[in-house]
Design a protein around this motif. Structure first.
Motif, PDB file in Angstrom:
ATOM      1  N   PHE A 295       3.584  -6.462   3.532  1.00 40.00           N
ATOM      2  CA  PHE A 295       2.242  -6.253   4.061  1.00 40.00           C
ATOM      3  C   PHE A 295       1.278  -6.070   2.894  1.00 40.00           C
ATOM      4  O   PHE A 295       1.574  -5.353   1.936  1.00 40.00           O
ATOM      5  N   GLU A 296       0.127  -6.711   2.980  1.00 35.48           N
ATOM      6  CA  GLU A 296      -0.841  -6.690   1.882  1.00 35.48           C
ATOM      7  C   GLU A 296      -1.467  -5.303   1.715  1.00 35.48           C
ATOM      8  O   GLU A 296      -1.680  -4.577   2.688  1.00 35.48           O
ATOM      9  N   LYS A 297      -1.796  -4.978   0.484  1.00 34.73           N
ATOM     10  CA  LYS A 297      -2.383  -3.686   0.162  1.00 34.73           C
ATOM     11  C   LYS A 297      -3.710  -3.473   0.895  1.00 34.73           C
ATOM     12  O   LYS A 297      -4.025  -2.365   1.333  1.00 34.73           O
ATOM     13  N   GLU A 298      -4.481  -4.541   1.046  1.00 34.05           N
ATOM     14  CA  GLU A 298      -5.797  -4.442   1.657  1.00 34.05           C
ATOM     15  C   GLU A 298      -5.742  -3.983   3.115  1.00 34.05           C
ATOM     16  O   GLU A 298      -6.743  -3.499   3.655  1.00 34.05           O
TER      17      GLU A 298
ATOM     18  N   ASN B 172       0.818  -1.221   0.000  1.00 33.31           N
ATOM     19  CA  ASN B 172       0.000   0.000   0.000  1.00 33.31           C
ATOM     20  C   ASN B 172       0.849   1.268   0.000  1.00 33.31           C
ATOM     21  O   ASN B 172       0.316   2.374   0.038  1.00 33.31           O
ATOM     22  N   ASP B 173       2.154   1.106  -0.060  1.00 32.98           N
ATOM     23  CA  ASP B 173       3.071   2.244   0.072  1.00 32.98           C
ATOM     24  C   ASP B 173       3.115   3.054  -1.218  1.00 32.98           C
ATOM     25  O   ASP B 173       3.474   2.538  -2.275  1.00 32.98           O
ATOM     26  N   GLU B 174       2.768   4.324  -1.125  1.00 35.52           N
ATOM     27  CA  GLU B 174       2.829   5.215  -2.281  1.00 35.52           C
ATOM     28  C   GLU B 174       4.059   6.120  -2.245  1.00 35.52           C
ATOM     29  O   GLU B 174       4.306   6.864  -3.187  1.00 35.52           O
ATOM     30  N   SER B 175       4.818   6.051  -1.161  1.00 36.20           N
ATOM     31  CA  SER B 175       5.976   6.941  -1.008  1.00 36.20           C
ATOM     32  C   SER B 175       7.235   6.364  -1.632  1.00 36.20           C
ATOM     33  O   SER B 175       8.024   7.094  -2.232  1.00 36.20           O
ATOM     34  N   VAL B 176       7.449   5.065  -1.474  1.00 36.29           N
ATOM     35  CA  VAL B 176       8.643   4.445  -2.044  1.00 36.29           C
ATOM     36  C   VAL B 176       8.239   3.569  -3.228  1.00 36.29           C
ATOM     37  O   VAL B 176       7.088   3.140  -3.337  1.00 36.29           O
TER      38      VAL B 176
END
Length: 332
Positions: free
Chosen positions: A300-303, A271-275
């Protein structure tokens, strides 16, 4: 074609200059990454030496004007060398308090816990101006120092770093034989919205142009609701990309030699949008090429909707109820 250029001499000169500059930029953008200094380990020989070095570090911090009360280096000690020592490296623009709650959990399990303050962090200039001038060499020197200190705190040394701290942990994984386990968490090796092929040339280019200031949240600026009270709400672009330069330096080394650490665990967040997880995966493959025994991974899962900063206890949208138990399970 030759006559066309002759009839347009001024345009031809302009096009020639433009092509030359473009070629120069392409060469500079694709130059290999390296550090301008070398860093020789000087590991502490025993617990007392480690304690003395930490106390010197804390005394220097106490003399810093404007250091936030939460942001001095933290030591949680069982008053002697123990089996396991763990070092937590906080993220870019954060400070040691970020890992204090998680550090307490490891302390309860018998670890000596060391959470050092990264260079130029933790001051009460919340726009991030103190970061101006930060270099990959300064970060490597810091990483070398804390790895040295950790040697007297435990028979087994674990180094964990989040985001920018993950860049330092990545470099230490490549460089230090006396790190038994290196754990980069969401390591800042690429920026989420920048395509993987452009990340390395853009890093070189950004470091060529003048430095400038940015806000994490351009709308709220100093009132960023997701920032911890002690965190910088802004940063200098060169400081940000110097973290990438350190990571890419480790990557260049990994193409030639196997990682030095005993083992490596890379933890990412879908779910990380920064890296940029594609850049992280590319780096992981270089380590895997030296043998699968060096590397384990977990994502870790996106959900789960876990934010990039998965560690700060007070983050409004944090999920430490999920993250902390999993880290305690993984990092043993």
């Amino acid at each position: 074609m030759l006559d066309w250029f002759r009839s347009r001499s001024k345009l031809s000169i302009f096009l020639g200059i433009f092509a030359s500059l473009l070629l120069l930029l392409l060469i500079l953008a694709n130059k290999p990454f390296s550090l301008r200094e070398t860093f020789t380990p000087n590991p502490a020989e025993n617990y007392q030496e480690s304690l003395s070095r930490i106390q010197e570090m804390q005394a220097e911090e106490a003399g810093l004007p404007g250091l936030s009360p939460e942001c001095g280096s933290i030591l949680m000690t069982h008053e002697g060398e123990v089996e396991n020592a763990i070092v937590f490296l906080h993220g870019f623009t954060s400070c040691p308090d970020q890992f204090a709650a998680l550090g307490e959990e490891y302390f309860k399990q018998g670890y000596n816990v060391f959470i050092p303050r990264q260079p130029r962090h933790g001051l009460q200039e919340f726009d991030g101006a103190p970061l101006k001038g930060l270099t990959a060499e300064e970060l490597a020197s810091f990483g070398t120092e804390v790895a040295d200190i950790a040697q007297g705190l435990g028979e087994r040394v674990v180094v964990v770093g989040l985001s920018g701290g993950g860049s330092v942990a990545t470099w230490l994984a490549q460089e230090r034989t006396d790190v038994d386990l290196a754990v980069p968490i969401a390591p800042f090796l690429g920026i989420g919205f920048i395509p993987r092929p452009l990340t390395r040339p853009l890093t070189n280019l950004i470091l060529l142009i003048p430095d400038f200031h940015q806000w994490w949240d351009p709308v709220h600026q100093l009132s960023n609701p997701l920032s911890a009270p002690y965190s910088y709400r802004g940063y200098q672009t060169h400081a940000l990309f110097e973290n990438l330069r350190l990571g890419f330096t480790a990557e260049e080394d990994s193409k030639k030699v196997k990682p030095a650490a005993g083992s490596i665990l890379v933890i990412t967040n879908a779910n990380d949008e920064s890296v940029n997880n594609e850049v992280v995966a590319e780096f992981e493959q270089l380590w895997l090429d030296h043998g699968e025994q060096f590397l384990q991974t977990y994502q870790f899962e996106k959900e789960l909707e876990i934010p990039h900063d998965m560690i700060t206890e007070s983050r409004p949208n944090g999920r430490i109820d999920i993250v902390y138990p999993k880290l305690l399970d993984l990092i043993q």
